[in-house]
Design an enzyme around this catalytic site. Sequence first.
Site, PDB file in Angstrom:
ATOM      1  N   CYS A 261       0.278   3.503   8.689  1.00 12.34           N
ATOM      2  CA  CYS A 261      -0.698   4.403   9.299  1.00 12.34           C
ATOM      3  C   CYS A 261      -1.429   5.178   8.206  1.00 12.34           C
ATOM      4  O   CYS A 261      -0.808   5.917   7.428  1.00 12.34           O
ATOM      5  CB  CYS A 261      -0.008   5.368  10.258  1.00 12.34           C
ATOM      6  SG  CYS A 261      -1.154   6.512  11.076  1.00 12.34           S
ATOM      7  N   VAL A 262      -2.738   5.015   8.153  1.00 12.93           N
ATOM      8  CA  VAL A 262      -3.520   5.712   7.137  1.00 12.93           C
ATOM      9  C   VAL A 262      -3.609   7.203   7.437  1.00 12.93           C
ATOM     10  O   VAL A 262      -3.867   8.011   6.527  1.00 12.93           O
ATOM     11  CB  VAL A 262      -4.925   5.109   7.028  1.00 12.93           C
ATOM     12  CG1 VAL A 262      -4.865   3.675   6.547  1.00 12.93           C
ATOM     13  CG2 VAL A 262      -5.681   5.200   8.358  1.00 12.93           C
TER      14      VAL A 262
END
Length: 407
Positions: A261-262
């Site tokens: 997850c950025v």
Amino acid sequence: LCCCEYVDRRGQRNHLAACCCDCEDLDEGCERWLTCRSLPPGALGRIADTVVDRVRVPWFAGAVKINVSLVPPLLLLPVFLHVAALHFLLGLVILTSLPVVVLWYYYLTHRRKERTLFFLSLGLFSLGYMYYVFLQEVVPRGHVGYSQVVVLTCGLILMLAALSRAKTDPGYLPVPASREKSLHQGLPSKSVRGSSNGLHASGAASGRAVNGEAQGYSRMSAEEPEGVKKDWCARCQLVRPARAGHCRLCGRCVRRLDHHCVWINSCVGEWNHQAFILALSSFMLTSVYGITLTLHTICRGQTPFVALFYCPGAYSDYSSALSFTCVWYCAIVTAGMGYILLIQLLNISYNVTEREARLALRDNTGRRLLGGLVIDTGQYNRGFLCNWGHFLSLGSSSPQRSAEDIV
């Protein structure tokens, strides 16, 4: 080192006052630009590396390097929102272009396999700035009670606590002893950061990363009780337990890897998946509640959904225009996070991870359900209640290592 000195990327002692000096690549680039000549290959990259290395702030034991990806949200977001509040058309253009720019930057970093703090910085600063606008522009109008402010603040605190928990160890598998030994002996091998409990094996294998997975690993004969085979990861040089995967951004294998997850700049795996879902849910509830309170204040007598599209007098004064612009910004972000949360909840209901769904699509082994929102692999699906019971028990106990798990 004094507070303004630092050791640069070349190992030389430098000073903040000399940040614009001794940059041959920049001098050559300016000279070629003035003479209308093209830059040599790699010149822009070297200039960018020099600039990134020299962006520092004074500190007690020497100047501290600032991650450049943290800066754009802090500077550009308030500017864009204040400009968007000047006129309806400006707001329409800016609020439409912002998601496009963010998506473009995401695909750029994803293609280059780079980790960045831009998205985490954007998310945290957006929360703080929206809360500041709410307290400064909405609460003083007198239509929001103190109890409502307390509820909104508690929701924000709960979300930040869950986010902090989600950024902890997602379940990294350890670096095997043979790999550490090869690193000490100077053999060609990439370093792997972090430590946790897990399975490992000695040996080496060659492979390449495709779609975030280490291809070229060997299928091991050892099987899980359910008949699921373990995999050999050529990158980490260890035996991966069932449902574990290799993250090409973190450079580690993660237990029950869902995705990288950025927005939290970390993987979502077995040990932090619950906290990730809690953070998303808390954000959704808090954001919808804050949007509702703001629309009730600046668009009196209208329902929140109607006021979002038709709010007479929203641009009558700058305070109302800024509040209305921030509401639309929050609505866009909330819609994006709501879609992510929906996909996560559907995947949990079918006991499939995002990584498994992606691999099933690639290998054409899964079934598309609910209009393609979820990919059912059928491998771990045990029914709605059992699937959720399995998810709620993730990370409840550390996995035990047995003799048969070690090859």
